[in-house]
Design an enzyme around this catalytic site. Sequence first.
Site, PDB file in Angstrom:
ATOM      1  N   GLU A  19       0.814  -1.215   0.000  1.00 15.60           N
ATOM      2  CA  GLU A  19       0.000   0.000   0.000  1.00 15.60           C
ATOM      3  C   GLU A  19       0.845   1.261   0.000  1.00 15.60           C
ATOM      4  O   GLU A  19       0.512   2.249  -0.656  1.00 15.60           O
ATOM      5  CB  GLU A  19      -0.953  -0.007   1.194  1.00 15.60           C
ATOM      6  CG  GLU A  19      -2.129  -0.962   1.051  1.00 15.60           C
ATOM      7  CD  GLU A  19      -1.762  -2.421   1.257  1.00 15.60           C
ATOM      8  OE1 GLU A  19      -0.635  -2.693   1.744  1.00 15.60           O
ATOM      9  OE2 GLU A  19      -2.593  -3.293   0.946  1.00 15.60           O
ATOM     10  N   HIS A  54     -10.093  -5.568   9.282  1.00 18.27           N
ATOM     11  CA  HIS A  54     -10.752  -5.226   8.021  1.00 18.27           C
ATOM     12  C   HIS A  54     -12.029  -4.417   8.199  1.00 18.27           C
ATOM     13  O   HIS A  54     -12.697  -4.117   7.203  1.00 18.27           O
ATOM     14  CB  HIS A  54     -11.146  -6.512   7.260  1.00 18.27           C
ATOM     15  CG  HIS A  54      -9.991  -7.300   6.747  1.00 18.27           C
ATOM     16  ND1 HIS A  54      -9.138  -7.991   7.568  1.00 18.27           N
ATOM     17  CD2 HIS A  54      -9.538  -7.503   5.483  1.00 18.27           C
ATOM     18  CE1 HIS A  54      -8.223  -8.606   6.834  1.00 18.27           C
ATOM     19  NE2 HIS A  54      -8.433  -8.325   5.576  1.00 18.27           N
TER      20      HIS A  54
END
Length: 344
Positions: A74, A143
């Site tokens: 990321e 998440h």
Amino acid sequence: MAAVRSARLQGACLVPEMRYREALNLALREEMTADRNVFIMGEDVGVFNGAFKVTEGLLKEFGEDRVRDTPISENTIVGMGVGAAMTGLRPVVELMTINFSLLAMDQIINHMAPIHYMFGGQVKVPMVVRMPQGAGHQLAATHSHSFEAFFQHVPGLLVAAPSTPADAKGLLKAAIRDDNPVIFIEHETLYGMKGEVPSDPSFIVPFGQAAIRREGTDVTIVGISRMAVTAEKAAEQLAERGVSAEVIDPRTLRPLDLDTILRSVEKTNRVVIVEEGWPHGGVGANMTALIQEQAFDYLDAPIQRVAGADVPMPYSRPLEQAAYPHAENIVAAAMATFQTGDRA
């Protein structure tokens, strides 16, 4: 091509019904068609059509130069976006979940947000980082969180959190066209939500303009992201009790349309702020401070905040359900505002 469920005419414009994810897809398609500098990159956005199928069909239509699958890194993905934006391109970076954005915080906070200022305004960073958040799918603590508060804290960033398909399209198009870096927060539960979406390619939703989802006179409920939808359900339950609730969806948190919220407070004299994120230092805490600073004399009761539980998101379904707000929590908070003041 995004599936059109049904359509009606509004004036000269077609207003089809589509899902939230399809509205995002349409926004990307229209902006990529209009501007060759717009491109997409992220994990599985090409061959796999995106983790939540938002980029479905775009690789086939625009090719791999403009729809780029990336490695699982990321910080690298966002950093590549920053560099591309500095050279004049308009990247749209997709991260699989907002939790994964924590791996890219160096690029977001130390580069994406301040570069325009560090270069004395000579360089712009016109890029969008899209990512879903939210609980309800048993994806647990790595998440499922809601991190709007992290990003609204950072000067140099714009922050959007659309709650309807029309806003998803209109705000994403506005984000792509903006010369500032934008954090674009979607909600996993909303991807399947249907709604009417203007087909006009010129349709955008400007940043800094809140939406009044339901007009009322007794209490103002401000709902963030999915909580705007939950707030509307709560307003229906309050109406059955004879309480008229006004529901406001800020749509963007930075800039924040505080004027619309304050005008509502002047009318209703009571406020409930609802968010899915943690309460300590959250969006509601900041908004409460702003309202009390600028509309204290209009308040007839303490501001109520409804937030996610102050815990890491549980995997257990019953515990997860208990860890984020539901309509009954909002109703209870709204009724609590009537337990003080002259209407008790």
